[in-house]
Design an enzyme around this catalytic site. Structure first.
Site, short mmCIF file in Angstrom:
data_model
loop_
_atom_site.label_atom_id
_atom_site.label_comp_id
_atom_site.label_asym_id
_atom_site.label_seq_id
_atom_site.Cartn_x
_atom_site.Cartn_y
_atom_site.Cartn_z
N GLU A 309 0.76 -1.11 0.03
CA GLU A 309 -0.13 0.04 -0.13
C GLU A 309 0.79 1.36 0.00
OE1 GLU A 309 0.88 -1.07 4.00
OE2 GLU A 309 -0.15 -2.20 2.27
N ASP A 351 22.32 21.01 -29.55
CA ASP A 351 22.99 21.97 -30.59
C ASP A 351 24.35 22.36 -29.80
OD1 ASP A 351 23.76 23.72 -32.40
OD2 ASP A 351 21.77 25.18 -32.26
N ASP A 620 16.90 25.44 -27.15
CA ASP A 620 16.61 26.73 -26.75
C ASP A 620 15.98 27.62 -27.71
OD1 ASP A 620 18.69 27.49 -28.02
OD2 ASP A 620 19.66 28.70 -26.53
N ASP A 624 14.32 24.40 -32.45
CA ASP A 624 14.38 23.31 -31.59
C ASP A 624 12.93 22.64 -30.95
OD1 ASP A 624 17.29 23.25 -31.39
OD2 ASP A 624 17.04 24.82 -30.14
N ASN A 688 7.75 -14.16 2.76
CA ASN A 688 6.60 -14.33 3.57
C ASN A 688 5.67 -15.41 3.17
OD1 ASN A 688 7.75 -12.53 5.47
ND2 ASN A 688 6.48 -10.95 4.64
#
Length: 892
Positions: A309, A351, A620, A624, A688
């Site tokens: 959980e 670039d 930038d 791009d 377990n």
């Protein structure tokens, strides 16, 4: 004011756009209460108070309520709710009054609350963190206010504002064009069309139904590719076409990342295990014990113990911690799940300008065609750069700076007046301005890339004479450019033409029969840190590929200085007409691509992704944007154009690969800690399962009471909340990490049975030694009351051993090395796991709690037995890790 009725606001503002597009501009301005001089600041504030910020609202009116619902509506919480409901009926409704017990139901609800509330708090923290971090990233718009053009926050745009737009801008709201000049706009965010279309202020729509294609209307979310324009806002925020579209798509799921898919697949595995094992435990205990009701109660508790959980909480905590840590290293995360994609990236495309180079371009030479520095060349280039209204790039700024140092630029401004311009675009790769002098003579000045400039020129100016541009001259010019390129200089050509077309009729068609005047050579030297950063990324398993529009010689020069492999360089034209198989081979073998168009950059990234790579792209500029959208994770910088920042998943406050390399490490650590919890919990749960199946098959009683099993799971799950604050092995961080569930079963089968061995040893010690000693007889010879005490002592002993084993498995499996000797967890992980184990150990010795939890008395010497078993467990786990690592590169 323009009346906008409710109908206008329904069908994606089509009615409003249709009406506005056909109205006269002056009438629209009047109805909007606007003028070409812009609104006053006070009037803008009033409209902002009336209409609200220019933002598309969230899909939920109450984000915190939405987070609360998300926190509790998870698959694991759903399982717990079902199990709690079943437990309510089996422990309270269908039992006699004197046997009614709500303790197991209460514990399950506590588990649900801890998981849900913690997840809710983390989601709110995530939202607040993202909002806070994004406030550090400026997105502004050029607005005319108080009769002055000002860069103001986009969210402050109001109806009636006059907006100035140039290449690279995002359109901040729906607006009617009042003026345009060679304005091309990409509307892919609305209509999916990648090709930009020209927008013309004086052209009204012909087809009334195709409102997205209206030539005189711009819509929020689109972006300007080239040219310039001015418009008046008629809709903002939710009232825009984009806002209505966003709300209509709000019910649709976002595209799943590999991170989301990985979590979903792991959740399915864990839930499937629960669905298979719980019924099996029920059947075994029912058949061997004959008490079907208790068997059902125990099976429900087992199912709870197998339900991880805390997985959503731990994943969210990991992402929050990662984003905060990245912010400390000047990295802003816009989309949380992109952190993992960032860490799994094995290819970074970028670039070269500003990333490998210093981003401080200097005009080194302003030569005439005889390679002589002449003031005329610098004066012409100054006129071109100073008077353009589009984006002034680094070269424009370098030209202006050089002219300010060497020329009387104030005199030049007085002698020349701008008439018009032909803006830059990535197809022509040049831009022009038209000026006139005091004699009213017109002059067109153009600068641009060599090939494109040569294509539109037919004359040269040499030795004070105008001569035809023949093939010999053309070859001489290209040879001189190539020589300067090899010196690391980026060269563009400058040309002019006197008395071009009549005023008001200038267009791209006028860029012909130009006179070449000279060379402009720029130096953008590599950063001192570039080679170091590239080496660090290479050690991290990341291949850096340069995708640039620059030429081959300059790129080779820079690449050689920073240590890139420049043995093979491909130009954009060489990629045309290649098959997919050929492209795959090319992009794999080559790390440097030059003279690329924006579409070719995006194509290379798509090919890399199709070949199985996770690709990050750093950009930038407006060119791009296609590549950023094509990449798995897109990176930009705070100084980027609006469309780049809008497309980015991650924004750097400085354009530096060293910052990027640190962010990659954080991304991998986020992934590692998530996988740490998943793998450890999976193996622990599997161990377990084996222990419970063995105990259920051979013991004459339940090995642990349901309430004890639930408290055990609650304590372990709570201690796991510290895992996001753990560190990862440096070796683990040295390679890209990708989501895969293929190796989970192998990990589970190696380490699950390891813990089961010690559980079974504990069973034997408890059943044959400890319990008979406490009770005074073996189980076979015990009375009914003694048998009950026997089972209670047994469950108390296994509770202690199981809790210590589960807590220690975190330390044993977090790192391949020996725990506590050659590797150790962070202080918070060590403190939380050991303190939780100590608290669990104390519970059977605290009489009121022991009575409530039905623990039998445990002799103190049993703690020494547990300690010895833990030492042996850690030793065996270390051996198993070595076996496992013989066939696997990494443990986690």
């Amino acid at each position: 004011m323009l009346k906008i009725n409710s109908k206008d606001r329904v069908v994606t503002d089509a009615t409003l756009a249709k009406r506005i597009a056909r109205e006269d501009k002056s009438k629209v301005l009047t109805e909007l209460g606007a003028s070409v001089n812009g609104l006053t600041a006070s009037e803008a504030r009033k409209r902002l108070e009336r209409d609200g910020f220019n933002e598309v609202s969230n899909k939920e009116h109450h984000p915190k309520l939405h987070f609360l619902a998300d926190a509790f509506l998870t698959p694991f919480t759903g399982v717990l709710v079902i199990l709690a409901t079943l437990s309510f009926f089996t422990n309270y409704v269908f039992v006699p009054t004197n046997q009614k017990d709500l303790s197991t139901v209460i514990i399950m609800l506590v588990m649900i609350l801890i998981s849900g509330i913690t997840s809710f708090v983390q989601n709110v923290r995530t939202s607040d963190a993202v909002e806070s971090l994004l406030n550090m990233v400026s997105v502004t718009t050029n607005i005319r206010r108080d009769e002055k053009d000002q860069e103001l926050p986009t969210k402050g745009v109001v109806v009636g504002d006059i907006i100035n737009l140039t290449a690279g801008d995002l359109v901040p709201a729906d607006l009617l064009l009042l003026r345009s000049k060679d304005l091309f706009c990409s509307a892919s965010s609305l209509n999916g069309e990648s090709n930009p279309v020209e927008k013309i202020a004086d052209q009204k729509p012909e087809d009334e139904d195709s409102y997205l294609d209206y030539p005189n209307v711009l819509y929020e979310g689109t972006n300007i590719v080239s040219g310039s324009g001015m418009g008046v806002v008629f809709a903002t925020g939710d009232q825009t076409v984009f806002g209505n579209l966003a709300r209509s798509l709000a019910k649709n799921k976002n595209k799943e990342t590999t991170f989301d898919i990985g979590i979903k697949n792991i959740s399915k595995i864990l839930l499937t295990m629960t669905a298979v094992i719980a019924p099996l435990v029920f059947l075994i205990n029912g058949l061997t014990k004959g008490d079907w009701l208790n068997a059902l109660i125990f099976a429900i508790a087992t199912a709870v113990g197998l339900t991880p959980e805390m997985l959503p909480v731990i994943v969210t905590s990991n992402l929050v911690k990662g984003s905060v840590e990245m912010a400390k290293h000047e990295t802003i995360v816009k989309r949380m799940s992109s952190i993992q994609n960032f860490g799994s990236a094995d290819i970074l495309c970028t670039d070269k300008t500003g990333t490998l180079t210093q981003d401080k371009v200097v005009l080194e030479r302003h030569y005439n065609l005889n390679l002589e520095e002449k003031p005329k060349v610098l004066e012409l280039s100054f006129l071109n750069s100073y008077y353009q209204t589009g984006m002034k790039d680094l070269m424009d700024k370098a030209i202006i700076d050089a002219a300010d140092d060497e020329l009387d630029t104030n005199n030049i401004k007085q002698n020349y007046q701008k008439i018009d311009e032909i803006p830059f675009d990535f197809k022509r790769r040049r831009m022009s301005v038209v000026v006139k002098n005091k004699k009213n003579e017109h002059l067109l000045v153009t600068k641009g890339a060599a090939e494109e400039m040569l294509a539109c020129s037919n004359r040269v100016e040499k030795d004070g004479e105008i001569k035809p541009l023949d093939e010999a001259q053309r070859k001489e010019i290209l040879d001189k450019i190539d020589e300067m390129n090899r010196d690391g200089l980026r060269v563009i050509l400058l040309a002019y033409k006197k008395n071009p077309a009549p005023v008001g009729e200038f267009s791209v068609a006028d860029e012909k029969e130009l006179i070449l005047a000279g060379f402009l050579a720029f130096l953008d030297p590599p950063k001192d840190s570039a080679k170091e950063a590239l080496d660090a990324l290479k050690q991290d398993g990341i291949t850096v590929k340069i995708l640039t529009g620059d030429n081959e010689a300059v790129t080779r020069n820079v690449g050689a200085q920073v240590g890139l492999n420049i043995d093979k360089v491909y130009q954009g034209k060489e990629l045309e007409n290649k098959t997919t198989a050929e492209l795959k081979k090319i992009v794999q073998e080559c790390d440097v691509f030059v003279k690329l168009s924006p579409q070719q950059k995006a194509k290379i990234i798509k090919v890399l992704r199709e070949d199985g790579h996770t690709v990050a792209y750093m950009g930038d500029g407006i060119n791009d944007a296609p590549a950023m959208k094509a990449a798995d994770v897109s990176i930009s910088v705070d100084t980027a154009v609006d469309i780049a920042k809008k497309s980015a998943d991650i924004i750097l406050l400085h354009k530096d690969l060293r910052i990027l390399e640190r962010a990659v490490q954080i991304g991998r650590q986020v992934f590692g800690n998530a996988m740490k919890y998943i793998k450890i919990t999976l193996s622990s749960n599997f161990g377990n399962i084996l222990s419970i199946l063995v105990a259920s098959s051979f013991l004459p009683f339940l090995p642990m009471l349901p309430i004890q099993l639930l408290i055990l799971d609650l304590m372990y799950g709570t201690s796991c909340l510290s895992i996001p604050f753990d560190t990862m092995n440096r070796h683990y961080l040295s390679e890209p990490r990708k989501w895969s569930t293929k190796k989970l079963p192998k990990f589970m089968f190696y380490f699950g049975p390891t813990s089961s061995i010690f559980d079974i040893l504990t069973f034997a010690i408890l059943f044959f030694v400890v319990c008979p000693q406490v009770v005074g007889t073996s189980y076979a010879g015990a009375t009914a009351s003694q048998k009950l005490l026997f089972s209670l002592v047994f469950s108390a002993g296994w509770f202690i051993e199981s809790l210590w084993t589960q807590e220690m498995v975190i330390h044993a499996l977090r790192d391949p090395r020996v725990p506590f000797i050659k590797q150790h967890a962070t202080a918070i992980v060590t403190w939380s796991t050991i303190s939780m184990a100590v608290i669990g150990t104390a519970l059977p010795f605290i009489t009121p709690i022991a009575k409530a939890m039905k623990f039998g008395p445990i002799p103190v010497y049993f703690l020494a037995v547990v300690f010895i078993l833990l030492v042996l467990y850690i030793a065996l786990t270390t051996v198993v890790k070595k076996w496992y690592m013989k066939s696997e590169k990494y443990l986690i």
